[in-house]
Design an enzyme around this catalytic site. Structure first.
Site, PDB file in Angstrom:
ATOM      1  N   GLN A   1       0.842  -1.194   0.000  1.00 16.22           N
ATOM      2  CA  GLN A   1       0.000   0.000   0.000  1.00 16.22           C
ATOM      3  C   GLN A   1       0.876   1.242   0.000  1.00 16.22           C
ATOM      4  O   GLN A   1       1.762   1.404   0.842  1.00 16.22           O
ATOM      5  CB  GLN A   1      -0.949   0.060   1.194  1.00 16.22           C
ATOM      6  CG  GLN A   1      -1.941   1.223   1.003  1.00 16.22           C
ATOM      7  CD  GLN A   1      -2.905   1.427   2.149  1.00 16.22           C
ATOM      8  OE1 GLN A   1      -2.487   1.731   3.256  1.00 16.22           O
ATOM      9  NE2 GLN A   1      -4.192   1.275   1.883  1.00 16.22           N
TER      10      GLN A   1
ATOM     11  N   CYS B   1      -7.271   7.255   5.370  1.00 20.09           N
ATOM     12  CA  CYS B   1      -6.748   7.477   6.717  1.00 20.09           C
ATOM     13  C   CYS B   1      -7.461   8.655   7.387  1.00 20.09           C
ATOM     14  O   CYS B   1      -7.435   9.775   6.875  1.00 20.09           O
ATOM     15  CB  CYS B   1      -5.254   7.741   6.665  1.00 20.09           C
ATOM     16  SG  CYS B   1      -4.547   8.084   8.287  1.00 20.09           S
TER      17      CYS B   1
ATOM     18  N   ASP C   1     -16.468  -4.327   9.675  1.00 16.91           N
ATOM     19  CA  ASP C   1     -17.218  -5.241  10.539  1.00 16.91           C
ATOM     20  C   ASP C   1     -17.248  -6.680  10.036  1.00 16.91           C
ATOM     21  O   ASP C   1     -18.275  -7.360  10.122  1.00 16.91           O
ATOM     22  CB  ASP C   1     -18.648  -4.737  10.755  1.00 16.91           C
ATOM     23  CG  ASP C   1     -18.693  -3.407  11.492  1.00 16.91           C
ATOM     24  OD1 ASP C   1     -17.653  -3.019  12.059  1.00 16.91           O
ATOM     25  OD2 ASP C   1     -19.750  -2.758  11.496  1.00 16.91           O
TER      26      ASP C   1
END
Length: 564
Positions: free
Chosen positions: A266, A297, A401
């Site tokens: 990344q 971010c 999640d």
């Protein structure tokens, strides 16, 4: 049916043995010699096997990577043999006592010159594109098989990657107490329900990605996760300018294990110039096979200078950064990861997806939270579905999640997304990738490990870190992982109080020896959140940031963040 050569050899053996054996035994002896010749001499003569040793890179051969069986823990003895047969590359490996074999066919561009060591073209012309792999691993816990899988045709391409696809069979049914209420009705994948995802020459099967996380997804952690199952494992965030300036720490973080493939990194940058130069360096020096870009971010020190999750709010700046990466990446696929937007009344994800699609990005991933949310509350999977409907020509991955393997299937069925990105769900639980491989293969995942198995995983992880960066630094870095591994186990609070103070591997071993290896994994810990704490924020942006959102001027400085 015997070949002509076999029949000739049998006849010759019969004639030869008639001089040394009675007639009744001669025919049997002939068959013995024939079997020996066919089983040992002919394959050795034609295969051209090299001596045992690690595989070497053949620049003109289609590349394939194969994952170790879960039992190997990523540290098993690996032996391999290579041979050229019919213009394809055959490789056999023994990993932790398991026999692994796969074959690869090369796909060459017309008129391309042959590199040194590249096998000659077979008679009859160019071999078909793509490849296939097959493997069977028998072990005390059952059978793990890989493939066979259909070839991936890539016209005009020199490479095709096949990610490891562990397919566990005969797993004991997962104890219902380990299935959360929200997933009680979720079934494993049906045959053909979820297709592998192509990211340029990379085929992700199953479509699972390890989210880049600063300070976490370094080489040791990726190695540990790879030992548990299939996936595309992305490095922690690497800053473009520091890479161009060859900062020693940055260059170390950007390294990969010799056997790690594909090499996925990344890249973070706010200036198209440095992003372009960093991409040139990575590609020109053959350091990567995939570049992911971070536009998610939410850390305050990053957004207050206009970086990270703030960049998509300025679409022309985003466009120029992405264009610089794609232009300089050549055949290396570029993907991007981003959030829904700055806050609830300032969403940017749909326009970000369209820009990525237009600029030639191979796939996009959405963390279904805003920058203001940080990691609080529930991810809004509806946004993933919206993005999938808006961006139709490239794969869309969903992030947010994924705590249990069944969450991934539930997300994909609810949103229509093409794959999932797993972040905090694997912290202290790298075996989540084993469970994901199982459900995508149509099998129920096994029960979570007992504490004894968790302890051994912790020891392995800590030693990998210490070997990678020194014991003094590595063991301190492991402290946070130790809290995640033990979180939720009864009576583990006192153990964690000791683990957060460890300064050596010997101390770690002594503390872990106090644990009960037969302690069952607590069902209540299945969805315990690890990593970033909850809580929202007011996103800090540069003064006057909203005055001209079409401004493409890069922010003044780059700050390392957390990957979003």
């Amino acid at each position: 049916m015997c070949s002509r050569a076999s029949r000739v050899w049998i006849a010759f053996s019969s004639y030869l043995t008639s001089f040394f054996f009675p007639p009744a035994a001669g025919f049997a002896a002939a068959f013995f010699f024939a079997a020996f010749f066919l089983a040992a001499i002919i394959p050795s003569f034609f295969s051209g096997f090299a001596s045992d040793g690690p595989p070497v890179r053949d620049p003109c051969a289609t590349r394939t990577t194969l994952g170790a069986a879960p039992e190997t823990g990523g540290s098993a003895d690996v032996r391999s043999k290579r041979a050229i047969r019919g213009g394809g590359l055959l490789e056999e490996r023994s990993v932790g006592g398991c026999s692994l074999e796969w074959a690869i066919r090369r796909d060459r561009q017309a008129g391309e010159t042959r590199s040194p060591g590249d096998p000659a073209e077979p008679a009859g012309g160019r071999p078909p594109a793509g490849g296939f792999e097959r493997s069977t691993c028998r072990n005390p816990t059952g059978e793990v098989a890989l493939g066979p899988r259909a070839p991936l045709p890539i016209p005009g391409s020199r490479q095709a990657w096949y990610l490891p696809a562990l397919r566990p069979f005969r797993n004991p049914a997962l104890d219902p107490t380990y299935v959360s209420e929200i997933n009680r009705d979720v079934k494993p994948a049906a045959p053909g329900e979820f297709a592998p995802v192509s990211l340029g020459p990379i085929l992700a099967d199953p479509p699972v990605v390890l989210a880049p996380m600063a300070g976490i997804t370094n080489a040791p952690f990726r190695r540990l996760c790879r030992s548990f199952g299939a996936g595309l494992y992305v490095s922690e965030m690497i800053t473009a300018r520091a890479l161009v300036e060859r900062n020693a720490k940055t260059m170390h973080l950007a390294e990969f294990d010799p056997d790690e493939s594909p090499r996925s990194l990344q890249l973070y940058g706010v200036d198209p110039h440095y992003v372009g130069e960093a991409t040139k360096l990575l590609v020109g020096e053959d350091r990567v096979d995939h570049i992911d870009m971070n536009f998610g971010c939410p850390v305050r020190k990053v957004t207050r200078k206009g970086g990270g999750a703030a960049i998509p709010a300025k679409p022309r700046l985003l466009e120029s950064i992405v264009r610089a990466a794609v232009k300089n990446a050549g055949d290396i696929p570029v993907t991007i990861k981003f959030r829904m937007g700055i806050q609830d009344d300032w969403m940017t994800f749909l326009e970000t997806g369209r820009i990525a699609e237009a600029e030639g990005v191979k796939a996009i991933a959405l963390h279904a939270r805003t920058a203001a949310q940080l990691y609080d509350g529930e991810a809004d999977w509806n946004a993933i579905g919206e993005l999938k409907q808006a961006v139709t020509s490239i794969p869309v991955f969903g992030n947010g999640d994924i705590w249990e393997a069944y969450d991934a299937l539930r997300m994909m069925r609810a949103t229509g997304c093409d794959g999932v990105v797993v972040g905090r769900g694997c912290l202290g639980r790298p075996w989540l990738f084993r469970d994901l491989a199982a459900v995508f293969a149509g099998e129920a995942p096994p029960d979570p490990p007992k504490f004894g198995e968790v302890i051994e995983t912790m020891r392995t992880h800590a030693r990998l870190l210490c070997e990678w960066i020194s014991e003094r630094v590595g063991i301190r870095d492991f402290r946070k992982h130790a809290t995640w591994y033990t979180k939720g186990f009864p009576g583990s609070t006192k153990m964690r109080d000791k683990l957060i103070r460890i300064d050596s591997l010997a101390e770690l071993d002594a503390i872990l020896d106090e644990g009960d290896p037969e302690m069952e994994f607590p069902p209540s810990a299945m969805r315990v959140k690890r990593g970033k704490k909850g809580g929202t924020q007011k996103v800090q942006l540069p003064e006057g940031f909203r005055n001209d959102l079409q401004d493409a001027t890069p922010p003044e400085a780059e700050e390392p963040g957390d990957g979003g």
